[in-house]
Motif scaffolding. Structure first.
Motif, PDB file in Angstrom:
ATOM      1  N   TRP A  53       1.182  -0.058  -1.630  1.00  0.00           N
ATOM      2  CA  TRP A  53       0.246  -0.085  -2.763  1.00  0.00           C
ATOM      3  C   TRP A  53      -0.543   1.226  -2.823  1.00  0.00           C
ATOM      4  N   LEU A  54      -0.930   1.746  -1.658  1.00  0.00           N
ATOM      5  CA  LEU A  54      -1.705   2.999  -1.640  1.00  0.00           C
ATOM      6  C   LEU A  54      -0.912   4.144  -2.270  1.00  0.00           C
ATOM      7  N   HIS A  59      -3.034   2.826  -7.349  1.00  0.00           N
ATOM      8  CA  HIS A  59      -4.061   3.438  -6.495  1.00  0.00           C
ATOM      9  C   HIS A  59      -4.401   4.804  -7.078  1.00  0.00           C
ATOM     10  N   LYS A  60      -5.208   4.755  -8.122  1.00  0.00           N
ATOM     11  CA  LYS A  60      -5.498   5.942  -8.931  1.00  0.00           C
ATOM     12  C   LYS A  60      -5.919   7.135  -8.073  1.00  0.00           C
ATOM     13  N   LYS A  65      -2.702  11.868  -3.010  1.00  0.00           N
ATOM     14  CA  LYS A  65      -3.295  12.503  -1.819  1.00  0.00           C
ATOM     15  C   LYS A  65      -2.959  11.761  -0.520  1.00  0.00           C
ATOM     16  N   ALA A  71      -7.823  11.683   4.061  1.00  0.00           N
ATOM     17  CA  ALA A  71      -8.570  10.603   4.719  1.00  0.00           C
ATOM     18  C   ALA A  71      -9.100   9.631   3.673  1.00  0.00           C
ATOM     19  N   CYS A  72      -9.013   8.338   3.974  1.00  0.00           N
ATOM     20  CA  CYS A  72      -9.582   7.322   3.078  1.00  0.00           C
ATOM     21  C   CYS A  72     -11.042   7.645   2.791  1.00  0.00           C
ATOM     22  N   CYS A  75     -12.525   9.958  -0.070  1.00  0.00           N
ATOM     23  CA  CYS A  75     -12.762   9.422  -1.419  1.00  0.00           C
ATOM     24  C   CYS A  75     -13.575   8.127  -1.399  1.00  0.00           C
ATOM     25  N   HIS A  76     -13.632   7.463  -0.262  1.00  0.00           N
ATOM     26  CA  HIS A  76     -14.205   6.104  -0.255  1.00  0.00           C
ATOM     27  C   HIS A  76     -15.447   5.964   0.612  1.00  0.00           C
ATOM     28  N   HIS A  92      -8.080  -9.872  -9.244  1.00  0.00           N
ATOM     29  CA  HIS A  92      -7.851  -8.498  -8.794  1.00  0.00           C
ATOM     30  C   HIS A  92      -6.384  -8.383  -8.394  1.00  0.00           C
ATOM     31  N   TRP A 153      -4.135   1.025   7.827  1.00  0.00           N
ATOM     32  CA  TRP A 153      -3.267   0.893   6.646  1.00  0.00           C
ATOM     33  C   TRP A 153      -1.877   1.468   6.903  1.00  0.00           C
TER      34      TRP A 153
END
Ligand code: HEC
Length: 331
Positions: A53-54, A59-60, A65, A71-72, A75-76, A92, A153
């Motif tokens: 999914w990532l 996963h806009k 990237k 690294a997650c 952005c998060h 969702h 992940w």
């Protein structure tokens, strides 16, 4: 603990080993955890956010990237609570059947210490359940590409038990490596891309057993340990992730009695321990004082299983040195 921690000297340690006693007789967790720095992190409900999914368009921006190793947290940062709430609330794409009555995240206070023998990790959180809880730690020493940036992940793929396109028992049983003629599995569990041959890291496109054994021998696996607490009593499982979520040949976190889990006034406090050097580099990561490792945490809070857990982004764990989480030296 029979020996006062304050008096442990090098001389005493040498003397004790000369008498053939285990160093664990003098080592021990901090006498006062309130003196150990605490880091509060949010573990969030990930739904079915598999690695596939990532990499998908859903996963806009992340989808371009992530394969490059971003690294997650680039952005998060501070997104965990919002993401967990959005996924658990229903409607969702990452959660077709949300569990009812559980939160999207839990805030966990993490502390760490080491005494030259053992690593101690302490987790404290407000539980939503009086049932059993399970704490899992995934750990790498830099041998698994991107684990420091992308954490757990990397092990989570479509086809796995309780994920999209979960593979049927018949198909697993017919697979040459996993099936009746091989590992005798019935479902697909966590695995690393390095064990597969295609770009999508498909569950069935496995490398040969020989190739996988070579990756393992060079340390290209993740250490994965679980502590389950039921009525305060710990049960442990020691494993590693490579082509599957395997159990270790011999559990080196087996002295479960030394880990503790306590539920008081709705707060769970868990202290887990494992040896820095387990003596089993073939399926454990050997931890050295002065080095930094990468860790990801997962907590099953209450009567939930499989993917209904809370997961963390990866953090750097320093053994006696500074990092996101530092295992401070206690002696
Ligand atoms: C280059 C930036 C970028 C990177 C790196 C990145 N993401 Fe994302 N991610 C996004 C964007 C943009 C969205 C969509 C907006 C949002 O919901 O936050 C998103 C959405 C998500 C969502 C859905 C959240 C929701 O509320 O619907 C999850 C889960 C997620 N990302 C997990 C990860 C994980 C895990 C990693 C690391 C392996 C990662 N992301 C790396 C940019 C990124």
């Amino acid at each position: 603990m029979s020996t006062s921690l304050g008096f442990r000297t090098l001389g005493a340690a040498v003397l004790i080993s000369a008498f053939g006693l285990s160093g664990a007789a003098v080592a021990g967790p901090p006498a006062d955890w309130s003196e150990v720095p605490e880091k509060t992190i949010s573990l969030f409900y990930p739904g079915q956010s598999s690695y596939n999914w990532l990499l998908s368009k859903e996963h806009k921006k992340g989808n371009r990237k992530v394969p490059k190793g971003a690294a997650c947290l680039d952005c998060h940062e501070d997104d965990e609570q919002d993401m967990g709430d959005a996924i658990i609330e229903g409607d969702h794409p990452l959660e077709p059947n949300p569990a009812e009555g559980i939160n999207g995240f839990i805030e966990v206070a993490v502390q760490a210490a080491q005494d030259g023998e053992n690593l101690y990790l302490r987790f404290k959180w407000e539980t939503q359940s009086d049932g059993p809880v399970r704490v899992a730690v995934m750990l790498d020493d830099g041998k698994v590409p991107n684990f420091a940036a992308q954490g757990c992940w990397l092990t989570c793929h479509d086809g796995m038990n309780s994920n999209p396109e979960a593979v049927s028992e018949d198909k697993v049983k017919a697979h040459p490596l996993f099936g009746d003629g091989g590992m005798k599995k019935k479902d697909i569990r966590k695995y690393l891309a390095a064990s597969r041959t295609d770009e999508e890291s498909s569950w069935d496109k496995t490398k040969s057993a020989d190739e996988i054994a070579k990756i393992k021998a060079s340390g290209g696996f993740l250490d994965l340990m679980y502590w389950r607490f039921k009525d305060g009593k710990p049960q442990t499982k020691d494993g590693y992730v490579l082509e599957y979520r395997n159990g270790d040949a011999k559990s080196s976190i087996g002295d479960a009695g030394k880990s503790t889990g306590e539920l008081k006034d709705g707060v769970y406090t868990v202290v887990i321990q494992r040896k820095l050097d387990t003596g089993h580099p073939e399926d454990d990561k050997i931890l050295k004082v002065g080095s930094v490792y990468s860790v990801g945490f997962a907590i099953h809070d209450g009567k939930v299983k499989d993917r209904f857990h809370y997961t963390s982004f990866p953090f750097a764990l320093g053994i006696g040195v500074d990092a996101d989480i530092s295992a401070v030296s206690v002696k």
